[in-house]
Design a protein around this motif. Structure first.
Motif, PDB file in Angstrom:
ATOM      1  N   LYS A 166      -0.296  14.356   2.345  1.00  0.00           N
ATOM      2  CA  LYS A 166      -0.701  15.709   1.962  1.00  0.00           C
ATOM      3  C   LYS A 166       0.524  16.572   2.150  1.00  0.00           C
ATOM      4  CE  LYS A 166      -5.530  15.242   3.239  1.00  0.00           C
ATOM      5  NZ  LYS A 166      -6.632  15.738   4.060  1.00  0.00           N
ATOM      6  N   PRO A 178       0.844  -1.198   0.000  1.00  0.00           N
ATOM      7  CA  PRO A 178       0.000   0.000   0.000  1.00  0.00           C
ATOM      8  C   PRO A 178       0.885   1.256   0.000  1.00  0.00           C
ATOM      9  CG  PRO A 178      -0.682  -1.524   1.736  1.00  0.00           C
ATOM     10  CD  PRO A 178       0.619  -2.042   1.181  1.00  0.00           C
ATOM     11  N   PRO A 187      -5.139   3.536  -8.622  1.00  0.00           N
ATOM     12  CA  PRO A 187      -6.210   4.196  -7.870  1.00  0.00           C
ATOM     13  C   PRO A 187      -6.650   3.475  -6.591  1.00  0.00           C
ATOM     14  CG  PRO A 187      -6.670   4.331 -10.200  1.00  0.00           C
ATOM     15  CD  PRO A 187      -5.484   3.410 -10.050  1.00  0.00           C
ATOM     16  N   ASP A 188      -6.374   2.178  -6.481  1.00  0.00           N
ATOM     17  CA  ASP A 188      -6.703   1.463  -5.251  1.00  0.00           C
ATOM     18  C   ASP A 188      -5.655   1.686  -4.153  1.00  0.00           C
ATOM     19  OD1 ASP A 188      -4.585  -0.073  -6.182  1.00  0.00           O
ATOM     20  OD2 ASP A 188      -5.697  -1.961  -6.206  1.00  0.00           O
ATOM     21  N   GLY A 189      -4.668   2.551  -4.438  1.00  0.00           N
ATOM     22  CA  GLY A 189      -3.664   2.895  -3.439  1.00  0.00           C
ATOM     23  C   GLY A 189      -2.512   1.926  -3.317  1.00  0.00           C
ATOM     24  N   SER A 202      -2.881  16.523  -2.289  1.00  0.00           N
ATOM     25  CA  SER A 202      -3.314  15.313  -1.590  1.00  0.00           C
ATOM     26  C   SER A 202      -3.193  14.134  -2.545  1.00  0.00           C
ATOM     27  CB  SER A 202      -4.770  15.468  -1.128  1.00  0.00           C
ATOM     28  OG  SER A 202      -5.321  14.219  -0.798  1.00  0.00           O
ATOM     29  N   LEU A 203      -2.382  13.143  -2.175  1.00  0.00           N
ATOM     30  CA  LEU A 203      -2.259  11.939  -3.003  1.00  0.00           C
ATOM     31  C   LEU A 203      -3.607  11.242  -3.112  1.00  0.00           C
ATOM     32  CD1 LEU A 203      -0.628   9.864  -4.611  1.00  0.00           C
ATOM     33  CD2 LEU A 203      -0.068   8.752  -2.431  1.00  0.00           C
ATOM     34  N   GLN A 204      -4.344  11.171  -2.026  1.00  0.00           N
ATOM     35  CA  GLN A 204      -5.643  10.498  -2.024  1.00  0.00           C
ATOM     36  C   GLN A 204      -6.589  11.139  -3.043  1.00  0.00           C
ATOM     37  OE1 GLN A 204      -7.419  10.283   1.856  1.00  0.00           O
ATOM     38  NE2 GLN A 204      -9.028   8.893   1.199  1.00  0.00           N
ATOM     39  N   ASP A 205      -6.616  12.456  -3.102  1.00  0.00           N
ATOM     40  CA  ASP A 205      -7.467  13.145  -4.076  1.00  0.00           C
ATOM     41  C   ASP A 205      -7.004  12.872  -5.506  1.00  0.00           C
ATOM     42  OD1 ASP A 205      -8.974  14.165  -2.004  1.00  0.00           O
ATOM     43  OD2 ASP A 205      -8.083  16.176  -2.097  1.00  0.00           O
ATOM     44  N   LEU A 223      -5.476  10.225  -6.638  1.00  0.00           N
ATOM     45  CA  LEU A 223      -5.765   8.840  -7.011  1.00  0.00           C
ATOM     46  C   LEU A 223      -7.219   8.640  -7.429  1.00  0.00           C
ATOM     47  CD1 LEU A 223      -3.676   6.931  -4.322  1.00  0.00           C
ATOM     48  CD2 LEU A 223      -3.280   6.941  -6.802  1.00  0.00           C
ATOM     49  N   LYS A 224      -8.092   9.537  -7.041  1.00  0.00           N
ATOM     50  CA  LYS A 224      -9.499   9.442  -7.449  1.00  0.00           C
ATOM     51  C   LYS A 224      -9.653   9.662  -8.953  1.00  0.00           C
ATOM     52  CE  LYS A 224     -11.250  11.063  -3.004  1.00  0.00           C
ATOM     53  NZ  LYS A 224     -11.836  12.201  -2.289  1.00  0.00           N
ATOM     54  N   SER A 244      -0.363   7.362   2.063  1.00  0.00           N
ATOM     55  CA  SER A 244      -1.037   8.566   1.590  1.00  0.00           C
ATOM     56  C   SER A 244      -0.342   9.771   2.207  1.00  0.00           C
ATOM     57  CB  SER A 244      -2.505   8.531   1.995  1.00  0.00           C
ATOM     58  OG  SER A 244      -3.206   9.555   1.332  1.00  0.00           O
TER      59      SER A 244
END
Length: 195
Positions: free
Chosen positions: A32, A27, A161-163, A45-48, A50-51, A30
């Protein structure tokens, strides 16, 4: 038997990479961070990211240094190919946001094509199991400006995208690193999103 076992063990050690980094399938941590795009600071933001599709997170030692200049320029020149494959790019270094504001807008390097994030305390690099070297007193960049921060090892991660990390690319020359990252995202089979 001992001789054969010793030879196998020696061969195994010799083929291990000289760098330690999170492996494929792991994994992706994540994060920021304050980043810069086209000379303007913003919160990344990496999470944003990846969306929207895969993200190429590339760690590099320092803005305005030989290999890092080549790598940033190569990512900028190939930016549209990454975008066509549905992937975004973010560079990460221990540079201050002020240095990155200049670097991100510089037409010879990032050319306002992708963001570069400041990991001033090295926490992001450490979360990816990358080694950090201390700054060398008196070392200057290609502009003659003293570099006062540490250096993370040059390693690129392709994150789906699933991290998950689908590729960990280290030990390559800057242009080879970019070419391998592009080849990896193209094989993933994503396409650019249209808004």
């Amino acid at each position: 038997m001992k001789t054969t076992l010793l030879k196998i063990l020696t061969l195994s050690i010799m083929t291990l990479p000289g760098w330690a980094a999170l492996p494929e399938g792991h994994p992706a941590p994540s994060f920021k961070a304050q980043a810069s795009l086209a000379g303007k600071a913003f919160n990344y933001s990496l999470q944003d990211a990846l969306k929207k599709g895969p993200v190429v997170v590339y760690f590099y030692p320092s803005a305005y240094t030989g290999g890092c200049n080549i790598q940033a320029h190569s990512f900028a020149v190939n930016h549209e190919k990454f975008a066509s494959a549905g992937a975004s790019i973010v560079g990460v270094s221990l540079d201050s946001i002020e240095r990155l504001n200049d670097f991100s807008a510089d037409p010879n390097y990032c050319a306002s094509k992708f963001p570069v994030a400041s990991d001033a305390d090295g926490a992001i690099a450490k979360s990816y199991d990358l080694s950090i070297r201390d700054a060398a007193p008196g070392k200057t960049d290609s502009r003659g400006v003293e570099i006062t921060h540490g250096f993370a090892e040059r390693t690129t991660f392709v994150i789906t995208p699933d991290g998950k990390i689908t590729a960990t690319l280290g030990g390559l020359k800057p242009e080879e690193n970019v070419a391998k990252a592009l080849e990896t995202v193209q094989k993933l089979g994503f396409t650019a999103q249209t808004n």
